[in-house]
Design a protein around this motif. Structure first.
Motif, short mmCIF file in Angstrom:
data_model
loop_
_atom_site.label_atom_id
_atom_site.label_comp_id
_atom_site.label_asym_id
_atom_site.label_seq_id
_atom_site.Cartn_x
_atom_site.Cartn_y
_atom_site.Cartn_z
N THR A 101 54.96 33.31 3.60
CA THR A 101 56.27 32.69 3.40
C THR A 101 56.08 31.34 2.73
O THR A 101 54.99 30.79 2.74
CB THR A 101 56.99 32.46 4.75
N THR A 105 61.44 29.67 3.01
CA THR A 105 61.77 30.93 3.66
C THR A 105 61.19 31.09 5.05
O THR A 105 61.39 32.09 5.71
CB THR A 105 61.28 32.11 2.79
N THR A 106 60.43 30.09 5.47
CA THR A 106 59.78 30.19 6.76
C THR A 106 60.81 30.27 7.89
O THR A 106 61.74 29.47 7.94
CB THR A 106 58.86 28.98 6.99
N SER A 107 60.62 31.23 8.77
CA SER A 107 61.54 31.38 9.90
C SER A 107 61.29 30.27 10.92
O SER A 107 60.27 29.59 10.87
CB SER A 107 61.32 32.73 10.57
N GLN A 110 58.07 30.68 12.70
CA GLN A 110 56.92 30.35 11.85
C GLN A 110 56.82 28.84 11.60
O GLN A 110 55.73 28.31 11.47
CB GLN A 110 57.03 31.11 10.53
N GLN A 111 57.97 28.20 11.56
CA GLN A 111 57.96 26.76 11.37
C GLN A 111 57.18 26.07 12.48
O GLN A 111 56.44 25.13 12.24
CB GLN A 111 59.39 26.21 11.32
#
Lengths: 419, 254, 478
Positions: A101, A105-107, A110-111
């Motif tokens: 990502t 676009t990082t969810s 994931q952040q």
């Protein structure tokens, strides 16, 4: 405070995204950093004058930005051009266990993970690492789930073209027992400035095969870094190929943060013309029973300047560490220079550590032997030069990549002025 | 083939060759013997053009050309081959790459097309077998980690591949056991075709049991002090150099 | 085993006693006036005072270096007294008989019986007690050979041309912070001149000792070996126990003219501070030699003392074919910190240098090798070989290696190797199984580790160095 650093800070303050808290720490550190001079130990042999005098407004012809595939290497290609990701991540057909990502676009989940990597592995003292923290636009996050073995090499290409300044960042997480191959290729030759930093976290028993091809040449100014954190039983095999430009610097840090981790780092630099290449590597053995094997070989012709600083630091409790560093250099020209400093800093007694460094020229005896078999002097020199680095090239686990590199490396010797 | 006239040469300010004369015709095998320090190896280095070996006087004619005017690699391309007493190790450069480069340099000189990788490999494998070296030696670095005997056999293999016109063997027998000696000798004998000439530098008669010389020369103090046929070597084996009135104390102490 | 070692490690510093000698000492502080007073006390000519004052002004504009791998509290240069002279020395002794018997007893306690050395070893000793040269033996005999060996203060009076010509030519006044300070305030030291073609008939020796509380010692040594001459010079240092740190900032300059050879050996045993790291000497020394054509300078040092050592005896290989050597044993224990090594600056063709460094770290000490090998653009065919070995005793100490290699010449060759090891349990077990105690075993192993360096020392010195190591090490096994 230099004017250059000042404008970096001002620009950094204008960026607002979920990485901002981390960026703010970098900005804070930068505002307390004094601009390096020749008296600054880590910049003793590398002058930043070229950066201070950099003028990116000059017109230059646009370079083609096509990326050649590497024959035999079926890579998963990710292309940055002047710091901007060109690849449409959504279109990628990713194998199971791999997620890629970008910062946009990082969810949310994931952040959180990415925040544990960003500027967490890379030590705080790298000036241009902090600059990258502050300014990196497209931050790529590669996440490999535990137990996933990604066979296809992930190849990240970053191109810089004339008149551009760019900062790109890669974060890689390998879960426990995960396996992957990462090829990072940075190139450009026109008047430009780019920084590229990568942070990799290798989980328990994870294995990473890594290549860093620092191929900036000519006018392109480049500051890059690769920083690895190795957990319990993790295994890193990394190869660095360095060309030189008017100013090119790479910092590598390998941190043994778990017991029984293994690291192998091979580096080769080949410099001609007025190229400058500076490699600083630091191996931190923070935990016991780690192993490091580092081999660095450099060849310098023409008016080029090679700088190598290889530090091995064994922390107080990192008993039973095995660490070795070997640096060998060939100086081919009267106008070239080699500055090398292998360093050992050891605070544990039950360890086996050694380093060696040599600077020499090609043995006359070997040259004579080849010539006595009818091989011309110039050809013999190319053969012997390549032979000097071939031992390390042969150790690259990916031999297709090695074969692709070979003619390029040989070509560099052909153009070098000898003595 | 080769005519050496009045050759004087020195190394590191020390005169080694003093008025050396020698004439070799095609197809001949000349053995050169003599005490240590006589200048035997120096002769090989001077003929092949090693740096640091300074010719002070004399002429060397090689197939109608002035050998001393040529660069080391040109001498090789004209067919002069030196099998080294102590072949150097070159880690990183594979035997295969080295020999292919070398064979093609010769071919190019003769105006022939370079061999393709496959063609070369075939030839190299044959040569390898002939000197009884395992095939993986082709992949290893030049002489890297080879034993003394393997290095000598590797030299002979190169000789077979390069097809020179004049071969100088510098103590190719030293340090070899009987089996290895036979391999080396067979390699040399296989190249005797009536046209190719040989200079065999040796300390011992035993090599000459396998490679029969047409002439034997005794070198002392930088010149040929006695020449004869194969029987001269046998005489030396039995009596040493003393009968020639030479001071061999240097050899005794060496 | 560890207990035995700890016990032995806590052994008291043998040279730690204070001798009760009346002395004349300046009040603490440094300004132009102090420098003028030092110069006046020494009856110096005007040019010398000028030189000192220029050095002082250089120093004022400089900063204390911080790149060494050592930590110590900031030095208050105004809290140091820059001159101390034993009072009874006002009328200089003409011979040993006239020397204060108390002083002689001090040296005896240190194991340097002057008479004995004079008689047995044939060593000429120039003794520096705090700041003034007390007595110089064998002067007459040396004079016959044309050798000048005297306190530098005397040389300034008697051989001003020689001093003027060479002083500061190898270590310039403004070379570094401590050298500049020394140039401004140096009080005494040795001067040696060996005439052309003379082989100095005996080994020359100086013992330095700091006695007075809070006096910095700033000695200055200048040795000139004229064409084709040879001299071997020995320097030994001890200091009594004091609570406060004492500063020692010496400068040694060697000049080896064409074909000359200088061998300079040091055994340094300044007070290292107590078991808590309190007190001890700061040993910030600049030593450098200049080699002309075919000349050779060889530095050998055995460093066991001082709380902090900052010392890099170096060679400038200016002349073609000149040779530089550096052989070093540095032992640190307790809270000692040493940052020591050498610089080999190859400028001439076919110059050669050899560096052998042995570092032994025990206790909570830190021991660093720092070296520079520089191959200049004209140093065709130059060669360097460096070997740095570290031995760690115990897991609370540190051993570090910082070698700088700079090459500007394709025909020059540099080789550097460094290793780290410890006294292994296997080695200890073997020794003990053969009936040796741990202390003896360690001292044996360490002595073996240092052999390459000890063999470079003159015989009497090698024995002393071995003993010193044994005392310093007693029991340091972990």
């Amino acid at each position: 405070m230099s004017a250059w650093l000042q404008q970096v800070i001002e620009r950094g303050q204008g960026i607002d995204d979920w990485l901002s808290p981390a960026r703010a720490r970098a900005l804070d550190a930068l505002s307390n950093t004094s601009w390096p001079t020749r008296c600054t130990e880590s910049w003793k042999y590398t002058s930043l004058t070229a950066l201070e005098q950099l003028d990116l407004t000059a017109e230059s012809a646009e370079q083609p930005s096509t990326v050649e595939p590497i024959p035999g290497v079926d890579g998963l290609d990710l292309v940055f051009k002047n710091g901007v990701l060109q690849t449409d991540l959504a279109q990628l057909n990713l194998p199971a266990g791999l997620q890629i990502t970008s910062v946009q676009t990082t969810s949310a989940v994931q952040q959180v993970i990415a925040t544990t990597l960003f500027s967490q592995i890379k030590p705080k003292h790298h000036l241009f690492g902090l600059v990258n923290d502050a300014l990196a636009g497209d931050v790529l996050f590669i996440d490999i789930e535990q137990n996933s073995h990604i066979g296809q090499p992930i190849r990240i290409i970053s191109l810089s073209t004339g008149g551009h300044e760019s900062h790109h960042r890669v974060l890689v997480r390998l879960g426990n027992q995960a396996k992957a191959t990462l090829i990072e290729q940075a190139l450009g030759q026109q008047n430009s400035l780019s920084t590229g930093f990568t942070e990799c976290d290798l989980g328990e028993q994870a294995e990473l095969e890594h290549y860093r091809l620092a191929m900036h040449t000519g006018e392109a100014i480049y500051f890059g870094g690769c920083h690895f954190c190795l957990h319990h039983h993790a295994n890193l095999n990394s190869t660095l190929i360095g060309y030189g430009s008017q100013l090119s610097r790479t910092d590598i840090d390998i941190i043994h943060n778990g017991e029984h981790a293994k690291a192998k780092l091979n580096a080769v630099y080949l410099l001609g013309e007025s190229e400058h290449f500076d490699l600083h590597s630091t191996i931190e053995h923070a935990k016991p029973n780690g192993t490091t094997e580092e081999n660095v070989r450099g060849i310098v012709g023409d008016k080029a300047n090679a700088v190598f600083n290889g530090r091995i630091h064994i922390h107080r409790d990192a008993q039973k560490t095995l660490a070795e560093l070997n640096n060998r250099n060939l100086l081919l020209s009267r106008r070239g220079q080699i500055n090398t400093k292998p360093e050992l800093e050891i605070y544990a007694d039950d360890v086996q550590c050694a380093h060696g460094a040599t600077v020499a020229e090609i043995e006359e005896e070997a040259l004579y032997y080849l010539m006595s078999r009818g091989i011309s002097r110039s050809k013999a020199l190319v053969m012997l030069n390549y032979g000097f680095i071939q031992e390390l090239i042969n150790q690259m686990p990916n031999q297709q990549l090695a074969q692709w590199l070979e003619p390029q490396l040989r070509a560099r010797f052909k153009e070098m002025e000898v003595r | 083939m080769l005519t050496i006239k009045n050759l004087h040469a020195r190394v590191e300010q020390k005169n080694i060759l003093n008025n050396l004369n020698l004439a070799i015709k095609p197809g001949e095998v000349h053995a050169i013997m003599g005490p240590n320090g006589a200048g035997k190896s120096t002769l090989g280095y001077v003929l092949s053009g090693r740096e640091g070996y300074e010719v002070l006087d004399g002429q060397v004619d090689f197939q109608g050309q002035d050998l001393l005017e040529m660069e080391t690699e040109d001498r090789a391309r004209h067919g002069l081959f030196l099998a080294f007493q102590y072949p150097v190790e070159i880690p990183g450069v594979s035997n295969m790459e080295f020999m292919k480069e070398s064979v093609n340099a010769m071919r190019q000189h003769r105006g022939e097309e370079p061999l393709t990788a496959a063609e070369f490999l075939k030839k190299a494998k044959e040569a390898c077998k002939q000197v009884q070296l395992p095939l993986d030696f082709l992949k290893r670095g030049v002489n890297e980690g080879f034993s003394g005997g393997e290095k000598k056999r590797n030299e002979i293999m190169q000789m077979i591949l390069l097809e020179p016109t004049l071969c100088i063997l510098d103590e190719s027998d030293s340090g070899l056991d009987v089996d290895a000696l036979q391999v080396v000798a067979n390699g040399v004998n296989s190249q005797r075709d009536g046209k190719r000439s040989f200079i065999v530098i040796t300390h011992y008669q035993r090599l000459l049991d396998y490679i029969e010389p047409d002439f034997v020369h005794i070198l002392a103090n930088g010149k040929v002090v006695k020449s004869g046929d194969a029987s001269l070597a046998k005489q030396i084996e039995q009596e040493g150099y003393a009968f020639l009135g030479l001071d061999t104390s240097e050899e005794a102490s060496a | 085993m560890t207990e035995q070692i700890q016990e032995a490690l806590s052994r008291k510093y043998e040279a730690g006693f204070v001798s009760d000698i009346e002395s004349e000492t300046f009040a603490a502080g440094l300004d132009e006036d102090v420098i003028r007073r030092i110069s006046a006390m020494k009856n110096e000519p005007e040019w010398m005072l000028e030189w000192r004052l220029r050095a002082y002004h250089n120093w004022l504009g400089m900063e204390e270096p911080d790149w060494a791998h050592v930590r110590y509290p900031k030095i208050d240069y105004q809290a140091i007294s820059y001159y101390s002279s034993p009072k009874s020395m006002k009328d200089k002794p003409k011979s040993l008989d006239e020397v204060d018997p108390e002083l002689l007893r001090v040296y005896e306690k240190l194991g340097i019986p002057l008479y004995e050395q004079e008689m047995l070893a044939g060593v000429a000793v120039d003794v520096v007690f705090d700041s003034v040269s007390v007595v110089t033996t064998f002067r007459e005999k040396l004079k016959e050979a044309g050798v000048i060996f005297c306190p530098i203060s005397e040389a300034i009076q008697e051989y001003p041309e020689l001093v003027k010509k060479y002083l500061g030519t190898v270590v310039p006044r403004s070379d570094n912070y401590f050298a500049a300070l020394n140039s401004a305030v140096f009080t005494d030291g040795s001067f040696v001149y060996i005439p052309k073609g003379v082989r100095c008939p005996m080994e020359l020796s100086t013992y330095f000792r700091i006695n007075e509380q809070n006096t910095g010692q700033f000695e200055r040594t200048l040795i000139i070996a004229d064409e084709g001459s040879y001299v071997s010079y020995l320097e030994g240092c001890t200091a009594p126990q004091r609570d406060e740190n004492q500063l020692h900032a010496a400068v040694v300059e060697l000049v080896a003219m064409d074909d000359a050879q200088i061998k300079y050996s040091t055994v340094q045993n300044w007070y290292p501070g107590d078991e808590n790291g309190k007190g001890g000497i700061y040993n910030f020394v600049t030593k450098r030699g200049l080699c002309h054509t075919n000349a050779k300078i060889s530095w050998t040092q055995v460093e066991t003392g001082s709380a902090v050592t900052w010392k890099y005896p170096s060679c400038i290989l200016k002349g073609d074919n000149s040779v530089g050597e550096f052989y070093s044993v540095a032992l640190t224990r307790g809270h000692q910190q040493a940052d020591t090594g050498t610089k080999m600056i190859h400028l001439g063709k076919n110059t050669k240098s050899t560096i052998i460094s042995k570092g032994i770290s025990a206790g909570q000490s830190n021991n660093s090798y720092r070296g520079l090998v520089h191959m200049g653009p004209k140093a065709d065919g130059a060669r360097n070989f460096t070997e740095c070995d570290s031995l760690l005793i115990g897991d609370r100490c540190g051993a570090h290696t910082f070698p700088y290699i700079e090459s500007r010449n394709p025909t020059a060759k540099v080789e550097h190797e460094a290793t780290t090891s410890k006294v292994s349990d296997d080695q200890l077990f073997l020794c003990k199984q053969r009936g040796l105690d741990a202390e003896k075993a360690v001292s044996m192993i360490v002595n073996g580790f240092c052999k390459e360096v000890f063999k470079e020392l003159p015989m009497e010195f090698a024995v002393e160095a071995g003993k010193l190591l044994e005392i310093s090490l007693e029991g340091s096994v972990g």
